[in-house]
Scaffold this active site. Structure first.
Site, PDB file in Angstrom:
ATOM      1  N   ASP A   1       0.428  -1.321  -0.150  1.00  0.00           N
ATOM      2  CA  ASP A   1      -0.692   0.088  -0.196  1.00  0.00           C
ATOM      3  C   ASP A   1       0.663   0.875  -0.162  1.00  0.00           C
ATOM      4  OD1 ASP A   1      -2.842   1.445  -0.129  1.00  0.00           O
ATOM      5  OD2 ASP A   1      -1.654   2.022   1.602  1.00  0.00           O
TER       6      ASP A   1
ATOM      7  N   HIS B   1      -8.285   6.453   1.730  1.00  0.00           N
ATOM      8  CA  HIS B   1      -8.903   6.821   0.684  1.00  0.00           C
ATOM      9  C   HIS B   1      -7.175   7.339   0.428  1.00  0.00           C
ATOM     10  CE1 HIS B   1     -12.672   8.950   2.550  1.00  0.00           C
ATOM     11  NE2 HIS B   1     -12.041   8.488   3.767  1.00  0.00           N
ATOM     12  N   ARG B   2      -6.369   6.667   0.731  1.00  0.00           N
ATOM     13  CA  ARG B   2      -4.876   6.822  -0.173  1.00  0.00           C
ATOM     14  C   ARG B   2      -5.217   6.352  -1.725  1.00  0.00           C
ATOM     15  NH1 ARG B   2      -1.079   3.509   2.618  1.00  0.00           N
ATOM     16  NH2 ARG B   2      -0.958   5.730   4.437  1.00  0.00           N
ATOM     17  N   GLY B   3      -5.826   5.521  -1.611  1.00  0.00           N
ATOM     18  CA  GLY B   3      -5.980   5.500  -3.396  1.00  0.00           C
ATOM     19  C   GLY B   3      -6.952   6.362  -4.384  1.00  0.00           C
TER      20      GLY B   3
ATOM     21  N   THR C   1      -4.337   9.259  -4.934  1.00  0.00           N
ATOM     22  CA  THR C   1      -3.231   8.650  -5.787  1.00  0.00           C
ATOM     23  C   THR C   1      -3.776   9.045  -7.076  1.00  0.00           C
ATOM     24  OG1 THR C   1      -2.010   7.459  -4.141  1.00  0.00           O
ATOM     25  CG2 THR C   1      -1.785   7.469  -6.375  1.00  0.00           C
TER      26      THR C   1
END
Length: 343
Positions: free
Chosen positions: A204, A285-287, A290
């Site tokens: 991740d 929420h990282r996706g 990104t």
């Protein structure tokens, strides 16, 4: 006078055949390091390591504080090491040199001391001074940190790498002594899934993830063979024959970096990002972040100052595969194009 030995040139990035998603993900990270690196998964012999090492010729130049072990940015006190910051606070002018961004490699067999650096306890006890020998993370500050066979890295090294990647700082503690230094790097990893999967915690941390496979088109496979044999026959001449294409790529990336801060996106773009993440059941929420950063970067690479919906869909193919929910030990799903069509 002894003749200077010329270093054998690296196989040119421009000579790589196929693997367009891999090349695009690598170029996107060169334009926008905040994307967070890339994990390249694939069987052996698919040019994973060759592609990463070939980035050396495309990397931009950067200003660094003269003599600084960490290559601090002379114009950014917030990211400086303690020595540079102390000199600056005393009113000292920091001299600067220019160098290319480098690909710093972390060997699979590296020790913890080699990665983090070492504190000289004997000197500290005898002289009362803290003497620190910088490690790979020090050399990787503001650079690309490349880990080949990242899935085979020892767990304790993975943990140390995770901490530094998350904080942008490497801290080494021995007894009652502690030393910290900046360690902001773009993480690039390659792996062969047949040799074991990567821990989810590290997976991740990579902004993008691409799967590479052997080329199935006969003409493309023939071209790979012919080009490789030409390189092995005369690497110097082969590299010279791709100099123009390499320079064109370098200029393309430089233009994209200049345009990147000016690229804008509408509410419709954010709506599309969120809709894709919800439809694919992406955790966290990282996706989302990104995906948006990548879409902006893809627009810059095409010299557009406005993000389009197609940029978001293409970004999703790079930013989400390793973030999809899956059963334990199930193979990671990379082909999400069909699911995107239904969003």
């Amino acid at each position: 006078m002894q003749a200077k030995i010329q270093k054998q040139p690296i196989y040119p990035f421009a000579a790589l055949v196929g693997q367009e998603n891999m090349k695009l993900a690598l170029k996107a990270n060169l334009v926008n390091p905040s994307i967070g690196g890339v994990l390249i998964r694939g069987e052996k012999g698919t040019a994973k390591s060759t592609a990463v090492r070939a980035l050396a010729e495309l990397l931009p130049e950067q200003e660094v504080v003269t003599g600084c072990a960490y290559g601090c940015n002379p114009h950014d006190p917030k990211t400086m090491c303690q020595d540079c910051l102390t000199r600056l606070e005393k009113g000292e002018k920091l001299e600067a040199d220019t160098r290319r961004v480098r690909v710093v490699e972390l060997p699979v067999g590296a020790t913890e001391d080699r990665l983090l650096g070492t504190l000289d306890l004997e000197t500290a006890l005898k002289e009362g001074q803290t003497r620190f020998q910088p490690g790979i993370l020090a050399a990787a500050n503001r650079q690309l940190l490349y880990v080949d066979e990242v899935n085979l890295l020892d767990d304790h090294l993975v943990d140390a790498l995770l901490d530094a990647a998350a904080m942008g700082v490497n801290t080494v503690e021995r007894e009652a002594m502690s030393v910290s230094h900046p360690a902001r790097f773009t993480l690039v990893g390659t792996m062969n899934p047949e040799e074991g999967e990567l821990r989810p915690q590290l997976t991740d941390r990579f902004g993008l993830c691409v799967q590479v496979r052997g080329l199935t088109d006969p003409n493309s496979r023939q071209k790979v063979i012919k080009l490789r044999l030409l390189y092995e026959k005369d690497p110097y001449e082969f590299s010279r024959s791709y100099e123009a294409e390499g320079e064109a790529l370098t200029k393309e990336l430089a233009r994209a970096r200049d345009l990147l801060p000016k690229v804008e996106y509408s509410q419709a773009i954010i709506d599309r990002v969120v809709a894709i993440s919800l439809a694919l059941e992406v955790d966290g929420h990282r996706g989302d972040l990104t995906m948006l950063k990548t879409a902006v970067t893809l627009a810059a690479l095409e010299q557009r100052n406005q993000v389009e919906l197609k940029d978001v869909d293409q970004a999703a193919l790079l930013a989400l595969p390793h973030r999809l929910r899956r059963r334990p030990l199930a193979e990671m799903e990379f082909d999400i194009a069909d699911r995107l069509k239904r969003v």
